[in-house]
Design an enzyme around this catalytic site. Structure first.
Site, PDB file in Angstrom:
ATOM      1  N   CYS A  75       0.228   2.314   3.815  1.00  0.00           N
ATOM      2  CA  CYS A  75       0.672   2.826   2.520  1.00  0.00           C
ATOM      3  C   CYS A  75       1.995   3.552   2.734  1.00  0.00           C
ATOM      4  O   CYS A  75       2.060   4.492   3.532  1.00  0.00           O
ATOM      5  CB  CYS A  75      -0.370   3.794   1.951  1.00  0.00           C
ATOM      6  SG  CYS A  75       0.137   4.681   0.468  1.00  0.00           S
ATOM      7  N   CYS A 190       6.169  -0.961  -0.881  1.00  0.00           N
ATOM      8  CA  CYS A 190       4.797  -0.588  -1.226  1.00  0.00           C
ATOM      9  C   CYS A 190       3.925  -1.742  -0.768  1.00  0.00           C
ATOM     10  O   CYS A 190       4.232  -2.908  -1.062  1.00  0.00           O
ATOM     11  CB  CYS A 190       4.650  -0.365  -2.731  1.00  0.00           C
ATOM     12  SG  CYS A 190       2.931  -0.106  -3.278  1.00  0.00           S
TER      13      CYS A 190
END
Length: 266
Positions: A75, A190
């Site tokens: 992440c 992302c």
């Protein structure tokens, strides 16, 4: 080592599956726990101190429960904010983070027009600006903070319909024309976004290089495992399961999605 390594892969939701999919190719015999903090999803708009507290709490529980040999923070948002705290708190445990793929985007671009597509928080952070200054000073960099793409990717993974117009609107600012040149590389900042890369390619106004850092992350994890003594690849089938911070039982659609990645829920 005479046993396979145990690897914990962590994300706010299902975006980390893009990283997990590359790691398991290199280490098919490892034991995996995919931890999704679905109760905290999405991370993009969390205030930094609150997110640090949140991730540390979740990680405290998961590390105590599973005793991994390595943790992969799949992440970008959590990596750019929380990774230093994790490494201080667990100094003996290797953590592999995820950073915006600005360096490879700048290296591959021929037009020197590149874009960074991330969450609003990631594109604003000093960390991202420092990467641009270090690796892309010769490029015109467009930062695009999408508030909705992670949610759209998550919806698609849950089998919900996703509208082309919604995706197209989120990626449109990535495409810049300047002095006869066009954007030719977009760094996906992302881990959720590669889940939609086929839609990106189909909806893009012209072809670009969509750069996913997942393979580089997987290689880094593999190298660190070798440094820890896990030379043997254990080429037999390993174990892989997914756990969710909400405690909710995945529905049939989500179980089927996880199964495609070789994961069992629970």
């Amino acid at each position: 080592m005479t046993r396979p390594p145990k690897i914990l892969v962590f994300d706010s939701g299902l975006g980390g599956l893009t990283v997990f999919a590359e790691i398991i190719k290199l280490r098919p015999g490892a034991v995996y726990v995919y931890c999704a903090d679905d109760a905290g999803f999405p991370y993009g708009n969390w205030k930094e101190p609150d997110l640090v507290t949140r991730v540390m709490q979740v990680m405290e529980k998961r590390i105590a429960e599973h005793a991994p040999d390595m943790v992969v923070i799949a992440c970008n948002t959590a990596s750019t904010i929380v990774l230093p705290y994790l490494r201080v708190h667990w100094p003996q445990l290797p953590f592999v983070g995820t950073v915006p793929a600005i360096k490879p985007a700048a290296q591959r671009s021929k037009s020197h027009l590149i874009s960074v597509l991330g969450t609003p928080g990631t594109v604003k952070r000093d960390y991202t600006q420092n990467l641009i200054a270090q690796f892309a000073a010769h490029c015109r960099v467009t930062l695009v903070g999408s508030a909705n793409l992670a949610k759209l990717a998550e919806a698609q993974m849950h089998g919900q319909g996703v509208c082309d117009e919604d995706i197209g609107a989120e990626i449109a600012p990535c495409f810049v024309e300047e002095n006869g040149a066009r954007t030719d590389a977009v760094a996906l900042a992302c881990t959720h976004y590669p889940l939609l890369v086929e839609e990106f390619r189909r909806l893009a106004p012209w072809p670009v290089d969509w750069i996913d850092p997942a393979l580089a992350i997987a290689r880094r994890a593999d190298n660190l495992l070798r440094e820890k003594g896990f030379e043997e690849n254990f080429k037999g089938k390993g174990q892989a399961r997914a756990v969710f911070s909400s405690g909710a039982k995945p529905d049939a659609q989500l179980r089927a999605t996880l199964a495609r990645y070789g994961l069992v829920a629970g």
